[in-house]
Design a protein around this motif. Structure first.
Motif, PDB file in Angstrom:
ATOM      1  N   LYS A 104      46.755  36.058  50.357  1.00 30.62           N
ATOM      2  CA  LYS A 104      47.737  36.228  49.300  1.00 30.62           C
ATOM      3  C   LYS A 104      47.002  36.648  48.032  1.00 30.62           C
ATOM      4  CE  LYS A 104      51.873  33.749  48.838  1.00 30.62           C
ATOM      5  NZ  LYS A 104      52.548  32.472  48.668  1.00 30.62           N
ATOM      6  N   VAL A 105      47.447  37.756  47.473  1.00 28.80           N
ATOM      7  CA  VAL A 105      46.793  38.289  46.284  1.00 28.80           C
ATOM      8  C   VAL A 105      47.840  38.430  45.194  1.00 28.80           C
ATOM      9  CG1 VAL A 105      45.557  40.240  45.308  1.00 28.80           C
ATOM     10  CG2 VAL A 105      45.137  39.557  47.655  1.00 28.80           C
ATOM     11  N   ARG A 106      47.524  37.926  44.028  1.00 30.28           N
ATOM     12  CA  ARG A 106      48.441  38.078  42.899  1.00 30.28           C
ATOM     13  C   ARG A 106      48.008  39.335  42.148  1.00 30.28           C
ATOM     14  NH1 ARG A 106      51.394  33.352  40.902  1.00 30.28           N
ATOM     15  NH2 ARG A 106      51.531  34.644  39.052  1.00 30.28           N
ATOM     16  N   MET A 107      48.892  40.338  42.194  1.00 29.90           N
ATOM     17  CA  MET A 107      48.562  41.595  41.552  1.00 29.90           C
ATOM     18  C   MET A 107      49.857  42.204  41.020  1.00 29.90           C
ATOM     19  SD  MET A 107      46.735  44.933  43.274  1.00 29.90           S
ATOM     20  CE  MET A 107      45.234  44.116  43.683  1.00 29.90           C
ATOM     21  N   SER A 108      49.780  42.750  39.849  1.00 34.06           N
ATOM     22  CA  SER A 108      50.968  43.373  39.281  1.00 34.06           C
ATOM     23  C   SER A 108      51.239  44.695  39.981  1.00 34.06           C
ATOM     24  CB  SER A 108      50.778  43.600  37.784  1.00 34.06           C
ATOM     25  OG  SER A 108      49.790  44.588  37.587  1.00 34.06           O
ATOM     26  N   ALA A 109      52.445  45.208  39.804  1.00 38.55           N
ATOM     27  CA  ALA A 109      52.804  46.470  40.453  1.00 38.55           C
ATOM     28  C   ALA A 109      51.945  47.611  39.907  1.00 38.55           C
ATOM     29  CB  ALA A 109      54.284  46.756  40.238  1.00 38.55           C
ATOM     30  N   ASP A 110      51.649  47.579  38.609  1.00 31.97           N
ATOM     31  CA  ASP A 110      50.796  48.619  38.032  1.00 31.97           C
ATOM     32  C   ASP A 110      49.413  48.608  38.652  1.00 31.97           C
ATOM     33  OD1 ASP A 110      52.728  49.565  36.335  1.00 31.97           O
ATOM     34  OD2 ASP A 110      52.160  48.217  34.685  1.00 31.97           O
ATOM     35  N   ALA A 111      48.819  47.426  38.784  1.00 28.07           N
ATOM     36  CA  ALA A 111      47.479  47.315  39.359  1.00 28.07           C
ATOM     37  C   ALA A 111      47.478  47.743  40.816  1.00 28.07           C
ATOM     38  CB  ALA A 111      46.965  45.882  39.218  1.00 28.07           C
ATOM     39  N   MET A 112      48.553  47.418  41.549  1.00 25.56           N
ATOM     40  CA  MET A 112      48.635  47.787  42.960  1.00 25.56           C
ATOM     41  C   MET A 112      48.713  49.304  43.107  1.00 25.56           C
ATOM     42  SD  MET A 112      51.233  46.230  45.775  1.00 25.56           S
ATOM     43  CE  MET A 112      51.104  44.640  45.026  1.00 25.56           C
ATOM     44  N   ALA A 115      45.371  50.853  42.374  1.00 28.25           N
ATOM     45  CA  ALA A 115      44.425  50.672  43.473  1.00 28.25           C
ATOM     46  C   ALA A 115      44.737  51.635  44.613  1.00 28.25           C
ATOM     47  CB  ALA A 115      44.469  49.230  43.966  1.00 28.25           C
ATOM     48  N   LEU A 116      46.030  51.871  44.878  1.00 29.72           N
ATOM     49  CA  LEU A 116      46.404  52.762  45.979  1.00 29.72           C
ATOM     50  C   LEU A 116      46.203  54.229  45.625  1.00 29.72           C
ATOM     51  CD1 LEU A 116      49.665  51.061  47.263  1.00 29.72           C
ATOM     52  CD2 LEU A 116      47.475  51.165  48.427  1.00 29.72           C
ATOM     53  N   LEU A 117      46.618  54.630  44.447  1.00 35.11           N
ATOM     54  CA  LEU A 117      46.599  56.038  44.077  1.00 35.11           C
ATOM     55  C   LEU A 117      45.317  56.461  43.388  1.00 35.11           C
ATOM     56  CD1 LEU A 117      50.237  56.338  42.726  1.00 35.11           C
ATOM     57  CD2 LEU A 117      49.397  56.924  44.998  1.00 35.11           C
ATOM     58  N   GLY A 118      44.520  55.538  42.963  1.00 35.06           N
ATOM     59  CA  GLY A 118      43.288  55.882  42.263  1.00 35.06           C
ATOM     60  C   GLY A 118      43.505  55.854  40.764  1.00 35.06           C
ATOM     61  N   SER A 119      42.431  56.026  40.042  1.00 36.92           N
ATOM     62  CA  SER A 119      42.504  55.889  38.589  1.00 36.92           C
ATOM     63  C   SER A 119      43.091  57.126  37.925  1.00 36.92           C
ATOM     64  CB  SER A 119      41.114  55.616  38.027  1.00 36.92           C
ATOM     65  OG  SER A 119      40.256  56.706  38.330  1.00 36.92           O
TER      66      SER A 119
END
Length: 166
Positions: A104-112, A115-119
């Motif tokens: 279980k990872v607590r991560m905001s939608a922006d951070a997720m 991480a998926l799309l790159g910086s």
């Protein structure tokens, strides 16, 4: 055991090991020389030019034959290695890849999304910013309503006086 004694014993063991390695190298070299002397007699270089060319031709034929055998053996080894790799892949496919338990990872939608799309892709998931802003309409009540309310109270007070006087 003291450290000096331990150090002395360690150095003696290293000396014995180096001596054993040197002896082993000498034995391997002697065995190699014995094998060559047994299987490869020295060529007979006495004679005329025709005899020497015949010896060279025989040596070249022997070298070519050995190179062909070496090539065939290398091809067989490569084929067997490829079969081994294929079998290893089949074993992995049959066994299946075990998926690790997810954490279980607590991560905001922006951070997720970052991480998926790159910086380089900056997507803002602030949903409240995307909502249309609606201004609240204020109803203006006429001041007459306030007057009516006061009149009602005064009327009720007059009624109360009527009941009290009777």
């Amino acid at each position: 055991m003291t450290s000096s004694r331990r150090h002395h014993l360690k150095s003696l063991m290293l000396q014995i090991a180096t001596k054993m390695l040197e002896d082993e190298k000498k034995e391997v070299a002697a065995a190699k020389e014995a094998y060559i002397a047994e299987n490869c007699p020295p060529p007979d270089l006495s004679g005329d030019m025709a005899a020497l060319t015949e010896v060279c031709k025989k040596l070249h034929m022997a070298i070519d034959k050995i190179d062909e055998e070496r090539y065939d053996i290398e091809a067989k080894v490569q084929k067997v290695n490829k079969e081994i790799e294929d079998l290893k892949l089949k074993v992995v496919d049959l066994a299946g890849v075990k998926k690790p338990a997810l954490k279980k990872v607590r991560m905001s939608a922006d951070a997720m999304l970052k991480a998926l799309l790159g910086s380089k892709h900056t997507v803002n998931m602030d949903l409240r910013a995307n909502l249309k802003q609606v201004k609240k309409e204020t109803k203006e009540e006429p001041t007459e309503a306030i007057g009516d309310w006061r009149k009602n109270i005064e009327d009720k007070a007059d009624r109360k006086k009527m009941f009290e006087s009777s």
